[in-house]
Design an enzyme around this catalytic site. Structure first.
Site, PDB file in Angstrom:
ATOM      1  N   ASP A 173       4.845   3.617  -5.602  1.00 27.44           N
ATOM      2  CA  ASP A 173       3.648   4.450  -5.656  1.00 27.44           C
ATOM      3  C   ASP A 173       2.950   4.651  -4.317  1.00 27.44           C
ATOM      4  O   ASP A 173       2.288   5.664  -4.123  1.00 27.44           O
ATOM      5  CB  ASP A 173       2.657   3.883  -6.671  1.00 27.44           C
ATOM      6  CG  ASP A 173       3.142   4.084  -8.104  1.00 27.44           C
ATOM      7  OD1 ASP A 173       4.131   4.808  -8.306  1.00 27.44           O
ATOM      8  OD2 ASP A 173       2.520   3.511  -9.022  1.00 27.44           O
TER       9      ASP A 173
ATOM     10  N   TYR B 124       0.604   6.693 -15.377  1.00 23.61           N
ATOM     11  CA  TYR B 124       0.064   5.350 -15.466  1.00 23.61           C
ATOM     12  C   TYR B 124      -1.272   5.212 -14.791  1.00 23.61           C
ATOM     13  O   TYR B 124      -1.547   5.838 -13.791  1.00 23.61           O
ATOM     14  CB  TYR B 124       1.049   4.350 -14.838  1.00 23.61           C
ATOM     15  CG  TYR B 124       1.651   3.520 -15.917  1.00 23.61           C
ATOM     16  CD1 TYR B 124       2.774   3.946 -16.603  1.00 23.61           C
ATOM     17  CD2 TYR B 124       1.041   2.340 -16.329  1.00 23.61           C
ATOM     18  CE1 TYR B 124       3.287   3.217 -17.653  1.00 23.61           C
ATOM     19  CE2 TYR B 124       1.555   1.607 -17.370  1.00 23.61           C
ATOM     20  CZ  TYR B 124       2.682   2.052 -18.025  1.00 23.61           C
ATOM     21  OH  TYR B 124       3.174   1.328 -19.068  1.00 23.61           O
TER      22      TYR B 124
ATOM     23  N   HIS C 272      11.265  -0.687 -18.530  1.00 30.61           N
ATOM     24  CA  HIS C 272      11.003  -0.641 -17.090  1.00 30.61           C
ATOM     25  C   HIS C 272      10.293  -1.910 -16.644  1.00 30.61           C
ATOM     26  O   HIS C 272       9.763  -2.667 -17.447  1.00 30.61           O
ATOM     27  CB  HIS C 272      10.166   0.590 -16.715  1.00 30.61           C
ATOM     28  CG  HIS C 272       8.845   0.659 -17.416  1.00 30.61           C
ATOM     29  ND1 HIS C 272       8.711   1.118 -18.713  1.00 30.61           N
ATOM     30  CD2 HIS C 272       7.595   0.335 -17.029  1.00 30.61           C
ATOM     31  CE1 HIS C 272       7.449   1.077 -19.083  1.00 30.61           C
ATOM     32  NE2 HIS C 272       6.744   0.589 -18.073  1.00 30.61           N
TER      33      HIS C 272
ATOM     34  N   ASP D  23      -4.043 -12.406   3.353  1.00 28.95           N
ATOM     35  CA  ASP D  23      -4.144 -13.025   4.677  1.00 28.95           C
ATOM     36  C   ASP D  23      -5.316 -14.002   4.653  1.00 28.95           C
ATOM     37  O   ASP D  23      -6.436 -13.670   5.034  1.00 28.95           O
ATOM     38  CB  ASP D  23      -4.324 -11.943   5.753  1.00 28.95           C
ATOM     39  CG  ASP D  23      -4.370 -12.533   7.158  1.00 28.95           C
ATOM     40  OD1 ASP D  23      -4.332 -13.780   7.292  1.00 28.95           O
ATOM     41  OD2 ASP D  23      -4.445 -11.741   8.118  1.00 28.95           O
TER      42      ASP D  23
ATOM     43  N   ASP E 200      -7.330 -17.071   6.016  1.00 26.10           N
ATOM     44  CA  ASP E 200      -7.542 -17.806   7.275  1.00 26.10           C
ATOM     45  C   ASP E 200      -8.360 -19.038   6.906  1.00 26.10           C
ATOM     46  O   ASP E 200      -9.572 -18.950   6.693  1.00 26.10           O
ATOM     47  CB  ASP E 200      -8.326 -16.964   8.295  1.00 26.10           C
ATOM     48  CG  ASP E 200      -7.465 -15.874   8.939  1.00 26.10           C
ATOM     49  OD1 ASP E 200      -6.248 -15.832   8.686  1.00 26.10           O
ATOM     50  OD2 ASP E 200      -8.031 -15.073   9.700  1.00 26.10           O
TER      51      ASP E 200
ATOM     52  N   GLU F 131       9.733 -19.057   8.027  1.00 25.17           N
ATOM     53  CA  GLU F 131       9.559 -17.936   7.105  1.00 25.17           C
ATOM     54  C   GLU F 131      10.604 -17.925   5.996  1.00 25.17           C
ATOM     55  O   GLU F 131      10.275 -17.639   4.844  1.00 25.17           O
ATOM     56  CB  GLU F 131       9.618 -16.611   7.883  1.00 25.17           C
ATOM     57  CG  GLU F 131       8.366 -16.383   8.733  1.00 25.17           C
ATOM     58  CD  GLU F 131       8.436 -15.126   9.587  1.00 25.17           C
ATOM     59  OE1 GLU F 131       7.385 -14.510   9.815  1.00 25.17           O
ATOM     60  OE2 GLU F 131       9.545 -14.773  10.037  1.00 25.17           O
TER      61      GLU F 131
ATOM     62  N   GLU G  58       3.136  -5.661  11.407  1.00 22.30           N
ATOM     63  CA  GLU G  58       3.618  -5.825  10.030  1.00 22.30           C
ATOM     64  C   GLU G  58       2.431  -5.713   9.074  1.00 22.30           C
ATOM     65  O   GLU G  58       2.075  -6.641   8.368  1.00 22.30           O
ATOM     66  CB  GLU G  58       4.366  -7.164   9.888  1.00 22.30           C
ATOM     67  CG  GLU G  58       5.629  -7.199  10.742  1.00 22.30           C
ATOM     68  CD  GLU G  58       6.341  -8.558  10.753  1.00 22.30           C
ATOM     69  OE1 GLU G  58       5.797  -9.537  10.188  1.00 22.30           O
ATOM     70  OE2 GLU G  58       7.430  -8.633  11.349  1.00 22.30           O
TER      71      GLU G  58
ATOM     72  N   LEU H  79      -0.998 -17.149   9.193  1.00 16.90           N
ATOM     73  CA  LEU H  79      -0.066 -16.882   8.097  1.00 16.90           C
ATOM     74  C   LEU H  79      -0.576 -15.784   7.170  1.00 16.90           C
ATOM     75  O   LEU H  79      -1.779 -15.654   6.944  1.00 16.90           O
ATOM     76  CB  LEU H  79       0.172 -18.154   7.283  1.00 16.90           C
ATOM     77  CG  LEU H  79       0.680 -19.359   8.079  1.00 16.90           C
ATOM     78  CD1 LEU H  79       0.991 -20.518   7.147  1.00 16.90           C
ATOM     79  CD2 LEU H  79       1.898 -18.990   8.910  1.00 16.90           C
TER      80      LEU H  79
ATOM     81  N   HIS I  29       8.218  -4.368 -19.103  1.00 11.26           N
ATOM     82  CA  HIS I  29       7.624  -3.523 -20.131  1.00 11.26           C
ATOM     83  C   HIS I  29       8.733  -2.936 -21.010  1.00 11.26           C
ATOM     84  O   HIS I  29       9.489  -2.083 -20.567  1.00 11.26           O
ATOM     85  CB  HIS I  29       6.796  -2.416 -19.479  1.00 11.26           C
ATOM     86  CG  HIS I  29       5.878  -1.721 -20.435  1.00 11.26           C
ATOM     87  ND1 HIS I  29       4.868  -0.895 -20.032  1.00 11.26           N
ATOM     88  CD2 HIS I  29       5.808  -1.744 -21.781  1.00 11.26           C
ATOM     89  CE1 HIS I  29       4.227  -0.424 -21.091  1.00 11.26           C
ATOM     90  NE2 HIS I  29       4.780  -0.923 -22.169  1.00 11.26           N
TER      91      HIS I  29
HETATM   92 CA   LIG Z   1       8.758 -12.886  11.154  1.00 10.40          CA
HETATM   93 CA   LIG Z   2      -3.974 -15.902   8.066  1.00  8.91          CA
HETATM   94 CU   LIG Z   3       4.841   0.052 -18.208  1.00 11.66          CU
END
Ligand SMILES: [Ca+2]
Ligand SMILES: [Ca+2]
Ligand SMILES: [Cu+2]
Ligand SMILES: [Ca+2]
Ligand SMILES: [Ca+2]
Ligand SMILES: [Cu+2]
Lengths: 675, 675
Positions: free
Chosen positions: A332, A417, A466, A475, A477, A518, A587, A621, A631
């Site tokens: 979406d 939806y 589905h 995130d 901290d 990671e 990222e 992190l 569903h």
């Molecule tokens: Ca990385």
């Molecule tokens: Ca963090």
């Molecule tokens: Cu559904």
């Protein structure tokens, strides 16, 4: 009387204003060499300014500004242009706001590759051409069939709903379009006609119909279908009026009003611009046209706990015997989740007394649009104690406190939806991100073999099986940005009883681990994960334990698409219940605007974020959390799926973060002893 | 205006009245040959009438009566007598009520074995002797130690909290008793003294102290501890005043009142005796002193969906380095869950405007006791839509409905912990059973090695790791009593694309199974279970699908005790997320009053219910559902555990039971189209 003060610095996360959108638009139009159009009718072969949205500041700069250590970061906008004339897409950063003076192509910087034009979202301009194409190249030819099978007429149209991805490999833009009756809740009124439209070319005159499905039978061309229909060599659908079961009109008159909530002594929260204060909590908020709602700089007693909590993606994979839904995998955020954050209805979508906030967006439109009352904020009495104890032994007494919490909500209706998004702030120091699904299911016309893919839910209608997978960015901290990722769980250990050394017993022990990289901390849904997951600081609380927040995931997800499938790369975040990455400004999101329409070679493949397997010890992190549910549609999904039981989310809970439960300091506490 | 009518026949499930308890008590006292006492001070060596409670009618008789096909079943009471003088326990059925005329020993019929006297719950009478024993045989001798270590004085007592089970094998009644400061929230003020009391004999003069733990050191007798303390050869605890961190007194004054709920136009539910009407719902309710709250004959639009939904057991297994909590495995129904359903506090435990209902119980008391306002019933505005859809394409419109649901609640404060029990009735036809934990954690005095078993949560206090397992009985009757157990899930299947036969794709398919026997349908927590679990009828809905209710379990359980442990037999229900049995009147509960104190040879071992592996096809099925959570205590559990995130339960959802979502017929629906 509010406890804290509003923080003007929250403006660093504020959505662009109407004026800012207009400034950016005007500035881009002034760059005549770019040859950009902002008209809604811009053709795919032209260059269209699709999106203007806030560019989030770099985290370091934002933190320094929030902490009063540096000036306000330059305010910037991201601009997305679909260059139909050049065959690619560009992302620009335009700055400074207000009064932009420069733009910079950030496409390669952000995605490490060029973005091919067919990775673009279908615009309203393209939809207009698509509808026109169907009208002129399909419907006109099939008028007899359409009339006899569907009672089609200019006054009684068929509505289209397209399936994605559009093809099977990069560069494809070949879309199965299914047709539905022109009734309310069209999504559950499929007629049994699906058309494979090849709109690979930006020039709509080159578009073709590559295949058709009518009543379970395939045809190579409109002419073939027409001829065989006329010859009587196809199994025909004979029109029958269908009941208006998709209507949401109440079947009963109102009785007495149900229970309502009211604030007897006024509201205990305050909203100023994009900043919210509520008892010990404060946070900034915004609404991305693409990813949806988000909050930043979430503080409890002025201590930052969460830098960013945001919706990232809503994905569904469908099963079907019909071609449209067979391959369907919706992503979406490529269409825009926040984009569909429409007005909330008082007393239904949120309590009547909630505070409603407008948002402004610029996406696939000639001008910024105001979405009135598209966010609601309210304190809710959850109807249960947050904590309580009654003591009838020894010290007779009662102490307790009702669970009143602040809810921050948007609801985004993306086609069929409706997702309800809640961030909830509890007086215990916990924050919850929750999503519930409602609205119409997707459906297909019942044909042989359909029942392997779902249940029949209405006359000739299959509700297709589905998955719903939702990704949140968390995130945290915890006492600054340097954190570690801990897991805690139990295991039984055989222990000799000290007072009966010849006897042993299995005793539960605490098992704590700190995950180092990671890849270690990418916790797959198909493996057993430790029961407690923590983002922790090396700072300790009064009792010597590392201060932490625990992530408790509520989820009923189905199976994730096998990694063997090329499309999986665009949804690789869904492999993991929780994945931890080292924070990078580059990222920013786990998905992208370009994932849906280039799903085989997506601009963002989340799994790459952890491929370098960086250390996550004493780093900033980010937890990427996936929740959702399988569903299997059933009759009770008609007309709409109900929210109860159809949701998921993550609860962020203090765990040795404080020295005691902070709610003991709430003014809502109640206590009494014997009289 | 209410829809239905109250059902007088619900009285068949009604708790005994005050008068009925008294009639039964009087009748039993008249049986002078039994030599029973009802005095609270009855000694363990005498015969004590411990419990009078409703005997539930046989299901067949109750159903026939409810359906108007037979007269009212004879009303009967269960009576439990602890025959200290004879060394056993007896259960009787006394009937008919009112005016009992006969009693029948049902012990062997119900449990297939005699119940040894040491399987009995510790009565208040025995506690009085225990406290007296500690006073006279321990405290008096240790006065110096107690004074110096704990500031003990007649005015500043130590409080006892005992650990269970009481020993390591059948017949044992040897209890580690831990001591706590006489402060509010004593459970989190351990002092470091634990005493192993041998009270195996019903004659308290034969009781002994078998071992002591003081500051992490073991002693064989009170004299040894006293002498070594006086000699200075033990590591002493030096008294230090401790902060009142266990107090629930608010630390802050009230600010503005939080949000409240009100019924602008009156209540939409009605309670008559033990029968509740709410919109399309109706049900009967009761409160067992042992197992707690329960509802019967739950109907939606007058169609019975659930015959019985009841709490069965609350179990916890602890880990510790200290002897008391090392073996601790609490089975609350052996003490009595419903027994501790005390008065609910308006505006905290339930909304101010809720309806509060009294209950009467007879357990370990000389007379029936009224528990004022111990059940609350209210309709709650959940602050979210039950369903909604906004359509900005094609048929522009909005339809939605707020989620208002009826909550039926009790809260049982069993010593340190408070469990909040909710049964929730939604307008979508779903019923939810939920439990949340709050109150005080159990704790132990910090000593070497403690931290393997939890976290420090206060000065010298360890919050011990433990599990919470809750068992619910869910006797759904889907269109009658003949049902099957179905599972549904998804799997990816590689399928050739019909329009590109040389291409394949992985497509989700529906996988449905019908499980045939009890053992197949005992779904262990340590295995992967199908995602959808259904109790289904062979009757189909309008679309040809079997009408069913789905069980959706919400749970965060820890590890179940290994089956190698003798104690596991008393909690074998906790192996299974869901286990399905063929209904039997003789398998009324998954646990028993006698499980805690004879945990090694319990009166009820749930796993025996499925050992005969009966067919579950077209039978009357009962689902036994286990939910719960792993609790690793942390600083925020002080003073009380919060309810948020600490719970579990099961949602019973219609799945092809109806032909469409029944909430579309709710008077709360809202709709509007373009003006
Ligand atoms: Ca990385
Ligand atoms: Ca963090
Ligand atoms: Cu559904
Ligand atoms: Ca059986
Ligand atoms: Ca049944
Ligand atoms: Cu607990």
């Amino acid at each position: 009387p509010l406890r804290g003060k509003h923080n003007e610095r929250s403006g660093v996360f504020a959505d662009l204003t109407r004026e800012e959108y207009l400034q950016v638009q005007e500035y881009m139009l002034k760059q005549t060499d770019l040859d950009i159009s902002t008209k809604q009718t811009t053709k795919p072969s032209e260059n269209f300014l699709f999106l203007i949205d806030l560019s989030l500041p770099k985290k370091k700069e934002a933190l320094e500004y929030l902490d009063g250590k540096s000036p306000k970061p330059v305010r910037e906008a991201t601009v997305v242009v679909f260059y139909g004339a050049k065959g690619h897409i560009k992302e620009y950063v335009v700055s400074p706001l207000p009064n932009p003076k420069k733009y910079r192509d950030v496409t390669l910087e952000r995605y490490k590759k060029e973005l091919p034009i067919n990775a673009r979202t279908v615009t309203i301009g393209e939809y207009v051409l698509i509808f026109q194409f169907f009208q002129e190249k399909v419907f006109v030819k099939l008028d007899k069939l359409l009339k006899e099978s569907f009672n089609y007429s200019p006054k009684n149209n068929l509505n289209a709903f397209e399936q994605m991805p559009r093809g099977v490999q990069s560069g494809d833009r070949i879309t199965w379009v299914s047709f539905f009756r022109d009734m309310s809740g069209m999504y559950i009124h499929p007629v049994g006609l699906e058309v494979l439209l090849n709109h690979k070319s930006v020039n709509s005159s080159q578009w073709t119909v590559d295949r058709l499905l009518y009543n379970g039978q395939y045809f190579d061309s409109v002419d073939e279908l027409k001829q065989k229909y006329d010859d009587g060599t196809v199994k025909k659908i004979v029109y029958k009026e269908s009941l208006d079961y998709g209507s949401l009109k109440p079947r009963k008159k109102p009785l007495e009003l149900g229970p309502q909530q009211f604030y007897a002594e006024g509201k205990r929260y305050s909203i100023n611009k994009n900043h919210v204060l509520y008892l010990d909590w404060s946070f900034a908020f915004g609404m991305s046209s693409l990813t949806g709602m988000r909050v930043f700089d979430v503080r409890f007693k002025d201590q930052r706990i969460v830098y960013e909590l945001s919706v990232q993606e809503a994905m569904s994979v469908y099963g079907s015997v019909t071609p449209g839904m067979m391959l369907t995998k919706f992503l979406d955020s490529s269409i825009g989740i926040g984009r569909f954050g429409h007005e909330l209805v008082r007393g239904v979508d949120c309590p009547y007394e909630a505070t409603y906030v407008d948002t402004y967006r610029y996406i696939d439109a000639p001008a910024p649009i105001r979405f009135r009352n598209s966010i609601c904020v309210f304190e809710h009495n959850m109807g249960q104690p947050l904590r309580r104890h009654f003591s009838d032994f020894f010290h007779n007494s009662y102490g307790g406190m009702v669970n009143s919490a602040l809810v921050f909500r948007t609801i985004t209706a993306i086609g069929n939806y409706d997702y309800m998004w809640d961030f909830i702030f509890y007086q215990s120091g916990a924050v919850e991100a929750k999503v519930h699904a409602t609205g119409y299911i997707s459906s297909s016309y019942l044909q042989d073999g359909s029942l392997k893919y779902g249940h029949q839910v209405a006359e000739n209608v299959l509700g297709n099986i589905h998955t719903h997978f939702i990704n949140f960015k968390v995130d945290l901290d915890v006492m600054g940005v340097k954190n570690v990722f801990q897991t805690k769980d139990m295991e039984y250990v055989n222990v000799a009883l000290p007072w009966m050394p010849n006897r042993t017993a299995m005793i539960p022990q605490l098992v704590e681990k700190q995950l180092k990289t990671e890849q270690e901390a990418a916790l797959r849904y198909d493996t057993k994960t430790p029961r407690y997951l923590h983002i922790a600081s090396n700072m300790t609380n009064r009792w010597g334990h590392q201060r932490s927040y625990r992530l408790q995931v509520f989820s009923f997800t189905g199976e994730h698409l096998p990694e063997s499938e090329a499309e999986e790369k665009a949804m690789s975040w869904a492999r993991y219940k929780v994945a931890i990455t080292k924070h990078k400004d580059s990222e920013q999101t786990s998905s992208s605007l370009y994932s849906q329409n280039n799903i085989w070679d997506p601009a963002v493949d989340f799994s790459k974020y952890i491929e370098d397997n960086e250390s996550i010890e004493d780093e900033d992190l980010v937890a990427w959390v996936t929740a959702g549910f399988l569903h299997i549609p059933h009759a009770e999904d008609i007309p709409n799926t109900v929210t109860v039981g159809n949701g998921g989310g993550v609860l962020l809970r203090p765990h040795n973060y404080f020295d005691e439960d902070p709610s003991i300091h709430s003014p809502d506490g109640v206590y009494f002893g014997p009289g």
